[in-house]
Design an enzyme around this catalytic site. Structure first.
Site, PDB file in Angstrom:
ATOM      1  N   LYS A  11       0.817  -1.211   0.000  1.00 38.75           N
ATOM      2  CA  LYS A  11       0.000   0.000   0.000  1.00 38.75           C
ATOM      3  C   LYS A  11       0.859   1.275   0.000  1.00 38.75           C
ATOM      4  CE  LYS A  11      -4.025  -2.107   2.309  1.00 38.75           C
ATOM      5  NZ  LYS A  11      -4.946  -2.008   3.474  1.00 38.75           N
ATOM      6  N   PHE A  59     -15.234   3.981   6.987  1.00 36.89           N
ATOM      7  CA  PHE A  59     -13.881   4.343   6.554  1.00 36.89           C
ATOM      8  C   PHE A  59     -13.682   4.230   5.039  1.00 36.89           C
ATOM      9  CE2 PHE A  59     -13.820  -0.125   7.999  1.00 36.89           C
ATOM     10  CZ  PHE A  59     -13.385  -0.768   6.838  1.00 36.89           C
ATOM     11  N   ARG A  87      -1.988 -14.136   4.800  1.00 36.16           N
ATOM     12  CA  ARG A  87      -2.683 -13.443   5.898  1.00 36.16           C
ATOM     13  C   ARG A  87      -1.869 -13.556   7.195  1.00 36.16           C
ATOM     14  NH1 ARG A  87      -6.910 -10.042   4.607  1.00 36.16           N
ATOM     15  NH2 ARG A  87      -7.050 -10.044   6.859  1.00 36.16           N
ATOM     16  N   THR A  93      -5.262  -6.765  10.981  1.00 31.51           N
ATOM     17  CA  THR A  93      -5.561  -5.484  10.321  1.00 31.51           C
ATOM     18  C   THR A  93      -5.026  -4.300  11.127  1.00 31.51           C
ATOM     19  OG1 THR A  93      -7.602  -6.511   9.522  1.00 31.51           O
ATOM     20  CG2 THR A  93      -7.447  -4.107   9.344  1.00 31.51           C
ATOM     21  N   ASN A 114      -1.981   0.429   6.720  1.00 28.90           N
ATOM     22  CA  ASN A 114      -1.405  -0.785   7.299  1.00 28.90           C
ATOM     23  C   ASN A 114      -0.579  -1.605   6.316  1.00 28.90           C
ATOM     24  OD1 ASN A 114      -3.510  -1.714   5.810  1.00 28.90           O
ATOM     25  ND2 ASN A 114      -4.641  -2.646   7.503  1.00 28.90           N
TER      26      ASN A 114
HETATM   27  P1  ADP Z   1      -7.807  -6.582   5.927  1.00 22.57           P
HETATM   28  O1  ADP Z   1      -7.024  -5.658   5.025  1.00 22.57           O
HETATM   29  O2  ADP Z   1      -6.985  -7.045   7.102  1.00 22.57           O
HETATM   30  O3  ADP Z   1      -8.451  -7.718   5.185  1.00 22.57           O
HETATM   31  P2  ADP Z   1     -10.470  -5.366   6.088  1.00 22.57           P
HETATM   32  O4  ADP Z   1     -10.802  -6.155   4.871  1.00 22.57           O
HETATM   33  O5  ADP Z   1     -11.367  -5.469   7.267  1.00 22.57           O
HETATM   34  O6  ADP Z   1      -8.978  -5.704   6.601  1.00 22.57           O
HETATM   35  O7  ADP Z   1     -10.372  -3.818   5.722  1.00 22.57           O
HETATM   36  C1  ADP Z   1      -9.802  -3.406   4.502  1.00 22.57           C
HETATM   37  C2  ADP Z   1      -8.901  -2.224   4.777  1.00 22.57           C
HETATM   38  O8  ADP Z   1      -9.691  -1.113   5.206  1.00 22.57           O
HETATM   39  C3  ADP Z   1      -7.867  -2.414   5.887  1.00 22.57           C
HETATM   40  O9  ADP Z   1      -6.709  -3.107   5.495  1.00 22.57           O
HETATM   41  C4  ADP Z   1      -7.564  -0.984   6.245  1.00 22.57           C
HETATM   42  O10 ADP Z   1      -6.679  -0.369   5.306  1.00 22.57           O
HETATM   43  C5  ADP Z   1      -8.944  -0.334   6.129  1.00 22.57           C
HETATM   44  N1  ADP Z   1      -9.638  -0.331   7.430  1.00 22.57           N
HETATM   45  C6  ADP Z   1     -10.199  -1.398   8.067  1.00 22.57           C
HETATM   46  N2  ADP Z   1     -10.740  -1.047   9.241  1.00 22.57           N
HETATM   47  C7  ADP Z   1     -10.525   0.302   9.367  1.00 22.57           C
HETATM   48  C8  ADP Z   1     -10.836   1.276  10.368  1.00 22.57           C
HETATM   49  N3  ADP Z   1     -11.484   0.935  11.481  1.00 22.57           N
HETATM   50  N4  ADP Z   1     -10.453   2.561  10.141  1.00 22.57           N
HETATM   51  C9  ADP Z   1      -9.802   2.911   9.013  1.00 22.57           C
HETATM   52  N5  ADP Z   1      -9.467   2.049   8.031  1.00 22.57           N
HETATM   53  C10 ADP Z   1      -9.816   0.749   8.199  1.00 22.57           C
HETATM   54 MG    MG Z   2      -9.953  -7.706   3.757  1.00 24.49          MG
END
Ligand code: ADP
Ligand code: MG
Length: 140
Positions: A11, A59, A87, A93, A114
């Protein structure tokens, strides 16, 4: 376990800090093979389509802005159980909850910024890979 393919994205927060090589090392050390990779700069609309599953989340707009804020590196990873393995290497996350040694524990700046994306299931992996890559670009 079967050989799988998964979509990974390095990212903007990570490409801006020159972390592509360090993240690739973590992926390769975990036994994941990078079988396709390119650096692109997404538009906000393109990021929005990719993250459409999150369209109703509070978000979503911030996430799409962030993903379009600088280049990303999109890649296809291949290996035994690659979806779950990636993962695991990524970590949770929220970097505050990510296990030590994971990419997010070491590099992520916040729950939003992240450092990496990884597909979460075979169906989403197939859709996400085809969003960025043609079959001929996957060199396993
Ligand atoms: P992951 O990337 O671990 O699969 P998710 O699919 O739940 O996580 O979320 C997609 C992306 O959205 C996350 O990687 C992060 O960049 C963003 N995100 C998730 N939760 C939040 C939050 N509470 N506040 C801001 N950004 C978020
Ligand atoms: Mg995801």
């Amino acid at each position: 376990m079967a050989i799988e393919r998964t979509l990974s994205i390095i990212k903007p927060d990570a490409t801006k800090r020159n972390l592509t090589g360090k993240i690739n090392s973590k992926l390769e050390e975990a036994g994941l093979r990078i079988i396709a990779q390119k650096r692109i700069h997404l538009s906000k609309a393109q990021a929005g389509v990719f993250y459409e599953v999150h369209a109703e989340r509070p978000f979503y707009d911030e996430l799409c802005e962030f993903m379009a804020s600088a280049p990303v590196v999109v890649q296809v990873l291949e290996g035994e159980g690659a979806i779950l393995k990636n993962r695991e290497v990524m970590g949770a996350t929220n970097p505050a909850e990510a296990a030590p040694g994971t990419i997010r524990a070491e590099f992520a700046e916040s729950v939003g910024e992240n450092s990496v994306h990884g597909s979460d299931a075979p169906e989403t992996a197939a859709v996400e890979i085809s969003y960025f890559f043609a079959g001929l670009e996957l060199v396993g």
